[in-house]
Write an enzyme that holds these catalytic residues in place. Structure first.
Site, PDB file in Angstrom:
ATOM      1  N   ASP A 132     -10.662   1.989  -3.586  1.00  0.00           N
ATOM      2  CA  ASP A 132     -11.313   1.518  -2.349  1.00  0.00           C
ATOM      3  C   ASP A 132     -12.824   1.494  -2.535  1.00  0.00           C
ATOM      4  O   ASP A 132     -13.548   0.925  -1.720  1.00  0.00           O
ATOM      5  CB  ASP A 132     -10.960   2.437  -1.178  1.00  0.00           C
ATOM      6  CG  ASP A 132      -9.626   2.065  -0.543  1.00  0.00           C
ATOM      7  OD1 ASP A 132      -9.034   1.046  -0.953  1.00  0.00           O
ATOM      8  OD2 ASP A 132      -9.168   2.795   0.353  1.00  0.00           O
ATOM      9  N   ASP A 164       0.836  -1.205   0.000  1.00  0.00           N
ATOM     10  CA  ASP A 164       0.000   0.000   0.000  1.00  0.00           C
ATOM     11  C   ASP A 164       0.873   1.258   0.000  1.00  0.00           C
ATOM     12  O   ASP A 164       2.082   1.190   0.277  1.00  0.00           O
ATOM     13  CB  ASP A 164      -0.881  -0.026   1.265  1.00  0.00           C
ATOM     14  CG  ASP A 164      -2.196   0.706   1.086  1.00  0.00           C
ATOM     15  OD1 ASP A 164      -2.330   1.469   0.122  1.00  0.00           O
ATOM     16  OD2 ASP A 164      -3.096   0.512   1.933  1.00  0.00           O
TER      17      ASP A 164
END
Ligand code: DGJ
EC number: 3.2.1.22
Length: 739
Positions: A550, A482
């Site tokens: 997301d 990430d």
């Protein structure tokens, strides 16, 4: 001149057909001669004039007879070019060029002009599919050289191009601009399709007709660089981009940091596309004898619309770029949406059980597993301290991995190794490893700062995070990498020349990724950046997949995945079924199946019929994944201007296809009124059609003929109705050839 050209053409033909793989052929051509950069369907043709200047004399469809390339310009009646260099394949600053330059320098003696003349070229047959052309250019006054390299992938119609800059002057030369590519496209009316976005709103398209002057696409964010604007775009010539017709180029810069793409419509109405690293705050001091290599710019040019262009690009990406792009992928259950930071060993064991129950391959442990002095219980602390949190995981990650091994479930883990929370031991111990201006207050993005990857010690640290996870957990099967912050207050305590930070950061990142891949070549890794804040074809060399957003609301995902699909293949798109969106589970799973399927839901809260559906869908996905991952993708019905969307995938021998359709409108009676014309099938084959992914006991509503047999030609010319409506908001059809 033509007879001289014929000779050259003869040489080229022979070179291409006779050259064994890997052999380099160098030669010097005289004025009026021609260097075609060709793929199966496209050509960019360079010519050398009497003054040894190089020009882009043609950019378009590959022509059967190469003599025709040089006839093209005779047919133009455009305004004049007083500079004589506006179609240069690498425009310089400070001399004759009147437009945006690809390169701008200050020589060692302070002179600000650059002129590049043609010296020689060479071609190398890298493989039967790849031909690499290098063109050497040199300043007639200064010892300053640029080599333009064009790597042409014949079958896939993709060209990667970059520049290599070398100087041998009396001191450093300052590079103020150093683009990778400078295309020149003859035309009149060009349309640009670009993307913008933000967290959970990635890949918002905009189509505009290019007006005169410069349109710049760029980013200055440093890391998570694509958050507001990804490095992908398309330009069509003559009319706005269409799916199955018209000339269109898809392009992208292969760089995971700041990039800049200038599209300039000039006085002749032609388009120059100059793409490279962003030179914003980034002058580069180039020492004598040191080679400066730009990242690659890639493009594919299609005369058959965006459909053909994107299938070519996807095929290229699978074959040549994405790690294990022709391999398989692991289905998974992630815990982020279910637990957030709030979990312990017991909860994880239960989720491991759910992973097994669902029938997916792997459990992915997300954020929150680390930090002791500053536990990672929310996003304010702990980032950088990569030791398992003793409260949550008293027996370490190893205990969870062991449990997973015993249950026959693979285990993967989340890391965000480029970042640090100020509330961390890492920050306390190594404040000089952090990018921040010494004289300014710190300013945070998601409560964190970026580590200075230009520093080799930081590179070692980041490599060490991954390495030690593998050393301690040899069965570790997956990494989610990430990257949640941008660079504010750009300053490196390590670098002498601050203006090199943005470039050196990305180079440092690649050095780490190279080391990881040298030691762990195959382990799947997801490229994630708080969603799709970093998706590009340089990073994807090291990653098997990316996290588009997301935002996993399936309705939103239909649009997001649709747009991503112009540039990236389904095998690389990590699609998770989550609690975002209020659609039925079938709708969510069907949408996620159009890529790399994963789940991030509390499995224990699924109703029995939902769980059964998911388990069956995972099995079904195993049957279909080969077509979805490796097949050709066809966008059939766009969600942007219809009540429903349809997309299909067809395998290479056209014996199997899968078609996904989704209702995207809740207006009265919205649905698939008419048959949908399929694409990519074999007109002469016959196909049996079956609806899959139905709830247990549910009956399909599609109308089949008695034999359940349709010719490819019928399906492509007349079509088939998936019967999408409010009662059947998502439909998956499988087509199997019977002859
Ligand atoms: C951002 C990612 O996009 C999410 O999937 C999740 O991993 C969080 N970070 C964790 O902090």
């Amino acid at each position: 001149m033509l007879s001289q050209y014929c000779k050259i053409r003869f040489i080229w033909r022979n070179i291409l057909f006779i050259l064994p793989v890997s052999v380099v052929m160098s030669y010097t051509v005289a004025s009026g001669q021609v260097i075609p950069i060709e793929t199966k369907n496209s050509a960019m043709v360079l010519t050398v004039d009497k003054g040894h200047l190089l020009h882009v004399s043609y950019f378009g469809k590959k022509l059967e007879d190469k003599n025709d390339y040089i006839q093209f310009k005779q047919q133009l009646q455009q305004a004049g070019d007083p500079s004589g260099v506006s179609n240069a394949p690498y425009s310089t600053a400070g001399s004759r060029n009147l437009f945006e330059p690809a390169i701008s320098v200050i020589h060692a003696d302070g002179n600000t002009s650059l002129a590049l003349q043609y010296v020689s070229s060479s071609i190398k047959k890298v493989s039967d599919d790849i031909v690499e052309t290098s063109v050497q250019l040199k300043d007639p006054v200064y010892d300053f050289k640029v080599t333009l390299i064009y790597r042409a992938y014949q079958t896939e119609n993709v060209v990667e191009q970059w520049a290599e800059i070398l100087q041998n002057e009396q001191g450093d030369v300052r590079l103020n601009k150093f683009a990778s590519a400078n295309l020149y496209w003859y035309g009149r009316d060009f349309w640009l399709k670009q993307y913008h976005g933000d967290w959970a709103r990635e890949m918002q398209p905009e189509v505009t007709k290019l007006s005169h002057g410069i349109k710049t696409l760029d980013t200055k964010l440093g890391t998570r660089a694509d958050l507001f604007q990804p490095p992908i775009f398309m330009v069509s010539n003559g009319k706005a981009p269409e799916e199955d017709q018209g000339e269109v180029m898809l392009g992208s810069i292969e760089w995971s940091g700041n990039y800049r793409i200038d599209l300039e419509l000039d006085n002749q109405n032609n388009l120059r596309v100059i793409a490279g690293m962003n030179n914003f705050a980034d002058a580069y001091e180039l020492a004598p004898g040191k080679l400066f290599k730009t990242p690659r710019f890639l493009y594919t040019l299609s005369q058959k619309g965006t459909g053909k262009a994107s299938r070519d690009l996807q095929a290229w990406a699978r074959k040549y770029r994405i790690l294990d792009g022709q391999g398989s992928r692991l289905t998974l259950l992630n815990n982020w949406e279910t637990t957030n930071f709030n979990f312990n060993e017991e909860k994880l064991k239960a989720i491991l059980g759910d992973t097994k129950k669902l029938g997916v391959d792997l459990f992915l442990l997300d954020d929150g597993w680390f930090g002791n002095k500053y536990p990672r219980n929310d996003d304010h602390a702990g980032l950088g301290d990569w030791q398992a949190n003793k409260k949550k995981l008293p027996n370490g990650i190893q205990a969870v991995v062991k449990q997973a091994d015993q249950m026959g479930v693979k285990f993967g883990i989340w890391i965000e190794p480029e970042m640090v929370n100020p509330k961390s031991e890492l920050y306390e111990n190594h404040p000089d490893w952090v990018i921040k201006q010494p004289n300014r207050p710190e300013y945070y993005f998601r409560n964190q700062l970026v580590l200075d990857l230009s520093n080799p010690k930081v590179q070692d640290f980041v490599f060490g995070i991954v390495d030690s996870l593998f050393i301690k957990n040899p069965t570790l099967a997956y990494i989610k990498w990430d990257c949640n912050a941008v660079i504010y207050n750009a300053y490196s305590a390590h670098l002498k020349n601050q203006s090199e930070l943005y470039v050196e950061y990305v180079r440092g990142l690649y050095k780490v990724l190279e080391r990881i891949r040298a030691k762990y070549p195959k382990v799947p890794m997801m490229l994630c950046s708080g969603g799709g804040g970093r998706v590009d074809y340089a990073a994807l060399k090291y990653f098997t997949e990316f996290w588009p957003s997301d935002n996993t609301d399936p309705l939103e995902r239909i649009y997001l995945q649709w747009e991503y699909s112009y540039f990236y293949p389904a095998i690389a798109s990590a699609n998770h079924v989550t609690n975002w969106g209020s659609q039925p589970i079938k709708y969510k799973v069907d949408v996620a199946m159009m890529g790399k399927l994963g789940f991030d839901i509390p499995v224990s809260k699924l109703k029995p019929e939902e769980l059964t559906f998911c388990k069956d869908a995972v099995k079904q996905y195993d049957q279909l994944s080969d077509v979805i991952w490796h097949g050709d993708q066809y966008r059939l019905v766009s969600p942007w201007n219809h009540d429903f969307a349809s997309i299909m995938y067809v395998n290479t021998d056209k014996s199997k296809a899968v078609m996904f359709s989704y209702l995207v409108s809740n207006r009265y009676d919205a649905g698939s009124e008419l048959p949908v014309k399929l694409k990519g099938l074999d007109a002469h084959k016959h196909y049996k059609i079956e609806e899959v992914n139905l709830y247990k006991g549910a009956k399909s509503k599609i109308k089949l003929n008695k034999e359940n047999s349709y010719s490819g030609s019928f399906l492509m010319e007349v079509g088939f109705n998936p019967v999408v409506n409010a009662g059947r908001s998502s439909v998956v059809l499988v087509l199997t050839a019977t002859d």
